[in-house]
Scaffold this motif. Structure first.
Motif, short mmCIF file in Angstrom:
data_model
loop_
_atom_site.label_atom_id
_atom_site.label_comp_id
_atom_site.label_asym_id
_atom_site.label_seq_id
_atom_site.Cartn_x
_atom_site.Cartn_y
_atom_site.Cartn_z
N ASP A 1 127.11 20.53 -9.55
CA ASP A 1 128.49 21.01 -9.48
C ASP A 1 128.55 22.52 -9.28
N PHE A 2 127.62 23.26 -9.91
CA PHE A 2 127.57 24.72 -9.78
C PHE A 2 126.15 25.12 -9.39
N LYS A 3 126.06 25.99 -8.40
CA LYS A 3 124.76 26.38 -7.86
C LYS A 3 124.66 27.90 -7.78
N VAL A 4 123.46 28.41 -8.00
CA VAL A 4 123.13 29.82 -7.83
C VAL A 4 121.75 29.89 -7.19
N THR A 5 121.63 30.60 -6.08
CA THR A 5 120.37 30.69 -5.34
C THR A 5 119.86 32.12 -5.40
N LEU A 6 118.60 32.27 -5.82
CA LEU A 6 117.94 33.57 -5.92
C LEU A 6 116.79 33.62 -4.92
N ASP A 7 116.72 34.70 -4.15
CA ASP A 7 115.67 34.91 -3.16
C ASP A 7 114.70 35.96 -3.66
N THR A 8 113.42 35.80 -3.31
CA THR A 8 112.38 36.77 -3.68
C THR A 8 111.56 37.10 -2.43
N ASN A 9 110.80 38.17 -2.52
CA ASN A 9 109.93 38.60 -1.43
C ASN A 9 108.49 38.19 -1.64
N LYS A 10 108.25 37.24 -2.55
CA LYS A 10 106.91 36.78 -2.87
C LYS A 10 106.79 35.29 -2.61
N PRO A 11 105.57 34.79 -2.44
CA PRO A 11 105.38 33.34 -2.26
C PRO A 11 105.88 32.58 -3.48
N PRO A 12 106.23 31.32 -3.32
CA PRO A 12 106.75 30.54 -4.46
C PRO A 12 105.67 30.30 -5.52
N VAL A 13 106.13 30.17 -6.75
CA VAL A 13 105.27 29.92 -7.89
C VAL A 13 105.63 28.55 -8.47
N SER A 14 104.63 27.81 -8.88
CA SER A 14 104.86 26.49 -9.45
C SER A 14 105.74 26.58 -10.69
N LEU A 15 106.79 25.80 -10.73
CA LEU A 15 107.72 25.85 -11.86
C LEU A 15 107.10 25.38 -13.17
N PRO A 16 106.35 24.26 -13.19
CA PRO A 16 105.70 23.88 -14.47
C PRO A 16 104.74 24.94 -14.98
N GLY A 17 104.07 25.67 -14.10
CA GLY A 17 103.21 26.75 -14.55
C GLY A 17 103.99 27.96 -15.02
N LEU A 18 105.16 28.21 -14.41
CA LEU A 18 105.98 29.34 -14.81
C LEU A 18 106.61 29.11 -16.18
N PHE A 19 106.96 27.84 -16.48
CA PHE A 19 107.55 27.48 -17.78
C PHE A 19 106.59 26.58 -18.55
N GLU A 20 105.35 26.99 -18.60
CA GLU A 20 104.33 26.15 -19.22
C GLU A 20 104.59 25.96 -20.71
N ASP A 21 105.08 26.98 -21.40
CA ASP A 21 105.32 26.86 -22.84
C ASP A 21 106.40 25.84 -23.16
N VAL A 22 107.44 25.76 -22.32
CA VAL A 22 108.52 24.80 -22.58
C VAL A 22 108.08 23.39 -22.23
N VAL A 23 107.34 23.26 -21.12
CA VAL A 23 106.90 21.93 -20.69
C VAL A 23 105.91 21.34 -21.68
N SER A 24 105.01 22.16 -22.20
CA SER A 24 104.00 21.65 -23.12
C SER A 24 104.57 21.32 -24.49
N SER A 25 105.66 21.98 -24.88
CA SER A 25 106.25 21.72 -26.19
C SER A 25 107.30 20.63 -26.18
N SER A 26 107.61 20.07 -25.01
CA SER A 26 108.62 19.02 -24.93
C SER A 26 108.01 17.67 -25.22
N ASP A 27 108.86 16.64 -25.21
CA ASP A 27 108.40 15.29 -25.52
C ASP A 27 107.55 14.73 -24.39
#
Length: 425
Positions: A63-89
């Motif tokens: 329903d609501f979207k926000v797009t952010l652009d960067t000047n660097k290659p993409p980074v894996s999202l699970p690796g970027l938020f590894e602490d949250v992914v590992s602590s979840s169910d």
């Protein structure tokens, strides 16, 4: 020394009924030295993101979207938020097979999904509520800056002002409803005291008169007081929830403005002070009138408003509940237009953009002494004004003393005005 320091355990917990506005915590310790002098010590730190949200399987809610652009290659999202992914169910194991999508759910129930472009460093955040995008957007920017050296984050889409204005309208409507309920409560309380006083007078009388249904009126007034009190309590709880949503939406708008117009840290901090996301709604002042007064100041002094709008905004602002928020919305829109017009050269921290000044004059003032360019001209104008005031006194007997020459620019020669001719009877 060799003494063991005092350890005080502190437990942090998240409110499951409201959106988290920030993950930053501030601890302040106040103590006395050996000489009896008071001292304070402060430390700021970030709480883990897993305290307020958890990773869940991907959710398709856009329903609501926000797009952010960067000047660097993409980074894996699970690796970027590894602490949250590992602590979840264990139910979030499906996110490991999708490195380009990651969904989070707050304790309050709102969810946010981050999508990563495969070919470019573009990140899209989408959610079912606009205010829920704030914390994940700020956390994504902070983690990208820590993980990638020299990363430049940009927001190239139009600012979602209409979504932000909807939060302001909802908050303002509940403030008006709360004011009306307080007025009704005062009227019913006054009526209850008057009826109660009349009943007491009749009960104390030796020959009491008929009650004339005053007892029924007293009971009905009491029931109305209780109903209005319950309604006011519900509206107050809803207003507290909307204040949290407005705080999140305000911080998101400030972040998008800073990314859209490439504001530096000084101007971004000044923007947060003018369009503040903190503050409570009291009986005398609220968020709308304080923000409107602050934006009126920045529009007068920093973003170059002049002419009729400048004169109208220069009037004294009374911090009372306004009739509507049309003026506040206009000020926010004009501020964004000022950023669009000035670009990255806008100055909010030290207010160097002169109102109504030419661009070259503004740059000259920003590069050097702000009084150096206008000092000769100001001296000439002041001298001309003073001479015009003193000129009618030139016909007096005392000989006027010569004007001293200015240090930086001589005063222009001005002829002495002749005395006025006598009027015919």
């Amino acid at each position: 020394g060799s003494t063991t320091p005092v350890v005080i355990p502190v437990v942090f917990s998240a409110n499951a009924h409201h959106l988290p506005t920030t993950c930053k915590a501030v601890v302040v310790a106040t103590y006395l030295t050996a000489d009896g002098e008071p001292r304070t010590s402060r430390v700021d730190f970030d709480l883990p993101l897993g305290l307020v949200c958890r990773a869940i399987p991907p959710v398709k809610n856009a329903d609501f979207k926000v797009t952010l652009d960067t000047n660097k290659p993409p980074v894996s999202l699970p690796g970027l938020f590894e602490d949250v992914v590992s602590s979840s169910d264990g139910s979030d194991m499906s996110t490991q097979s999708a490195p380009n999508v990651l969904s989070f759910q707050y304790l309050s129930g709102q969810d946010v999904t981050i999508l990563l472009s495969k070919n470019a460093g573009r990140y899209r955040l989408q959610s079912g509520s606009f205010e829920a995008l704030w914390l994940l957007a700020a956390e994504l920017c902070a983690r990208l800056k820590r993980s990638l050296d020299g990363v430049h984050i940009m927001y190239n889409e139009p600012l979602p002002l209409q979504e932000y204005f909807d939060l302001i309208d909802a908050h303002f409507d509940h403030r008006v409803a709360m004011r009306d309920l307080h007025t009704q409560l005062e009227e019913r309380a006054r009526q209850f005291r008057v009826v109660q006083k009349r009943l007491l007078v009749r009960f104390k009388d030796r020959n009491p008169a008929p009650l004339a249904n005053l007892d029924l009126l007293l009971g009905g007034t009491h029931d109305q007081l209780m109903a209005l009190s319950n309604e006011a309590e519900q509206v107050q709880q809803r207003l507290s929830h909307l204040s949290t949503n407005l705080s999140c939406g305000t911080q998101l708008i400030n972040l998008l403005i800073a990314l859209r117009f490439e504001l530096d840290e000084e101007n971004a901090a000044a923007l947060h002070s003018y369009l503040s996301a903190t503050g409570t709604d009291g009986d005398d002042q609220g968020w709308e009138e304080r923000t409107d007064a602050a934006l009126g100041h920045v529009l007068r002094h920093a973003l170059g408003k002049s002419g009729k709008d400048h004169a109208a905004m220069a009037q004294a602002n009374t911090l009372t509940l306004p009739e509507d928020v049309t003026k506040l919305k206009k000020h926010i829109t004009v501020m964004c237009e000022g950023f669009q017009r000035e670009g990255a050269s806008s100055k909010l921290g030290n207010e160097l953009v002169v109102c109504g000044a030419e661009p070259t004059q503004g740059r000259h003032l920003a590069s050097g002494d702000p009084h150096r360019a206008s000092r000769p001209a100001a001296a000439a104008r002041l001298a001309a004004r003073v001479r015009c005031l003193v000129a009618p006194l030139g016909h007096s007997r005392a000989r006027p003393r010569p004007w001293p020459a200015a240090r930086e620019a001589p005063f222009p020669p001005t002829a002495v005005r002749p005395p006025p001719a006598p009027r015919a009877p």
